[in-house]
Scaffold this active site. Structure first.
Site, PDB file in Angstrom:
ATOM      1  N   GLU A  63       0.831  -1.210   0.000  1.00  0.00           N
ATOM      2  CA  GLU A  63       0.000   0.000   0.000  1.00  0.00           C
ATOM      3  C   GLU A  63       0.857   1.247   0.000  1.00  0.00           C
ATOM      4  O   GLU A  63       0.559   2.238  -0.666  1.00  0.00           O
ATOM      5  CB  GLU A  63      -0.928  -0.007   1.224  1.00  0.00           C
ATOM      6  CG  GLU A  63      -1.976   1.106   1.221  1.00  0.00           C
ATOM      7  CD  GLU A  63      -1.541   2.398   1.906  1.00  0.00           C
ATOM      8  OE1 GLU A  63      -2.270   3.394   1.804  1.00  0.00           O
ATOM      9  OE2 GLU A  63      -0.453   2.440   2.517  1.00  0.00           O
ATOM     10  N   GLU A  64       1.949   1.195   0.768  1.00  0.00           N
ATOM     11  CA  GLU A  64       2.750   2.406   0.999  1.00  0.00           C
ATOM     12  C   GLU A  64       3.521   2.876  -0.234  1.00  0.00           C
ATOM     13  O   GLU A  64       4.115   3.940  -0.220  1.00  0.00           O
ATOM     14  CB  GLU A  64       3.730   2.178   2.168  1.00  0.00           C
ATOM     15  CG  GLU A  64       3.065   1.882   3.511  1.00  0.00           C
ATOM     16  CD  GLU A  64       2.373   3.098   4.143  1.00  0.00           C
ATOM     17  OE1 GLU A  64       2.418   4.178   3.535  1.00  0.00           O
ATOM     18  OE2 GLU A  64       1.782   2.943   5.220  1.00  0.00           O
ATOM     19  N   HIS A  96       4.054   7.169  10.384  1.00  0.00           N
ATOM     20  CA  HIS A  96       5.277   6.993   9.594  1.00  0.00           C
ATOM     21  C   HIS A  96       6.531   7.284  10.428  1.00  0.00           C
ATOM     22  O   HIS A  96       7.429   8.017   9.995  1.00  0.00           O
ATOM     23  CB  HIS A  96       5.244   7.856   8.323  1.00  0.00           C
ATOM     24  CG  HIS A  96       4.251   7.337   7.310  1.00  0.00           C
ATOM     25  ND1 HIS A  96       4.310   7.636   5.972  1.00  0.00           N
ATOM     26  CD2 HIS A  96       3.199   6.490   7.442  1.00  0.00           C
ATOM     27  CE1 HIS A  96       3.323   7.018   5.335  1.00  0.00           C
ATOM     28  NE2 HIS A  96       2.633   6.322   6.214  1.00  0.00           N
TER      29      HIS A  96
HETATM   30 CO    CO Z   1      -1.886   3.269   5.757  1.00  0.00          CO
END
Ligand code: CO
Length: 360
Positions: free
Chosen positions: A212-213, A323
């Protein structure tokens, strides 16, 4: 409750940098205990969990991404230091002076991202940000050969943040790495485990996505594999309740309930689905928050644009310090989100889905 905390701890501590989600896949296989659920993978490695009622009923897809921000070994210097490629959206200053796990074929190797000491910096250097391309990981190797042969480090090896789960001075605040999006994965697992096909008016799919990232890659393939009628994406919300933040940037508060995203840079939700979520939460007396942010991106956006277009919504657990090695969530938000998501799924019958999908 204890079980929920254990699950969150296991998922937060697990190492699964983008593209290397194997360990998380394994945890999910172990933790899905509902005998009605079958588990498969798509061609990119996303896990596809399924509770099938019948072929005619609508398909509801819950999704959450397994990957977390990480690094990858680019090359080893002659002196034995590790140069790396970033995986996902790191802020340069979040990488400096942290501990890391290099996941080699023969096991985990510890390392640390060092920078030159303040004692020898010029006045300008003391104020500067150290760009990631200049950084390196120190694994204590004597030289390149030592790093390769004794430690078994090779280009392409994934690198994960080294940061352990713990309670933050309370019994509800949880400190750890990778809440983005292991909290969503935990929500998906516990929701699926709580469902009973006899009470469902639909077929429920749980998509635990990869990569996803780096651009919602797993969400694209898994959406095409499942072909859902509706997507409810489970993610971290962006908390705005600490110094330096304000409601113009992010509106969520940790502990004030799950959030519904009304705008992020990747998606505007289906409005009927949004209202269905708001009404369901109201009926259950679950406090919800709204999120309107200009950045961010999430798997719902990929599902929304698959096939001819699919109603999607993103539900968040408010999280501080995304993050980075240290994120904070509130267990109470998780519990409320679980109630909400279970009820959403159990109430998406054919008529409701038809009405959500219609623009008349
Ligand atoms: Co996410």
């Amino acid at each position: 409750m204890n079980k929920t905390i254990k699950l969150l701890e296991k998922l937060s501590n697990g190492h699964g940098p983008t593209g290397f989600e194997g360990q998380i896949r394994q945890i999910i296989r172990e933790e899905i205990t509902n005998p009605e659920i079958s588990i498969d993978t798509d061609g990119l490695g996303s896990l596809i969990c399924k509770i099938e009622k019948d072929k005619q009923s609508p398909k509801i897809m819950l999704s959450a991404h397994m990957d977390e921000l990480g690094l990858m070994v680019r090359y080893i210097t002659e002196e034995g230091f590790i140069k790396f490629q970033t995986l996902g959206g790191w802020l340069d200053q979040s990488i400096v002076n942290q501990r890391w796990i290099i996941m080699t074929k023969s096991g985990n190797i510890k390392g640390v991202t060092g920078i030159k000491t303040v004692h020898v910096m010029t006045e300008t250097e003391r104020k500067q940000i150290f760009p990631k391309d200049n950084l390196f990981i120190d694994v204590g190797a004597k030289n390149k050969q030592d790093a390769e042969e004794r430690l078994g480090i090779l280009p392409g090896d994934p690198i994960s943040p080294d940061s352990s789960f713990e309670f933050l001075n309370s019994d509800n605040l949880l400190l750890g790495k990778a809440w983005d999006d292991r909290v969503g994965v935990a929500l998906l697992i516990e929701t699926l485990n709580s469902l009973d096909s006899k009470k469902l008016p639909n077929n429920v799919f749980g998509s635990c996505t990869v990569q996803e990232e780096v651009g919602l890659r797993g969400a694209i393939t898994s959406s095409y594999t499942i072909a859902p009628d509706i997507n409810i994406n489970l993610e971290v919300g962006v908390a705005g309740d600490y110094p330096g933040m304000n409601p113009n940037l992010a509106q969520e508060k940790v502990g004030a309930g799950p959030s519904i995203f009304l705008h992020d840079s990747s998606m505007i939700p289906n409005l009927k689905l949004r209202d269905f979520c708001i009404d369901t939460a109201k009926n259950l007396n679950i406090p919800i928050q709204f999120s309107v942010i200009s950045g961010y991106g999430e798997d719902g956006a990929a599902a929304q644009k698959s096939f001819g277009g699919i109603p999607a919504i993103n539900i968040g657990i408010p999280t501080r310090y995304l993050h980075s090695h240290n994120g904070i969530i509130d267990l109470n938000d998780f519990i409320k989100a679980k109630m909400l998501v279970k009820n959403l799924v159990e109430n998406l019958d054919e008529t409701t889905v038809k009405s959500i999908k219609s623009f008349d």
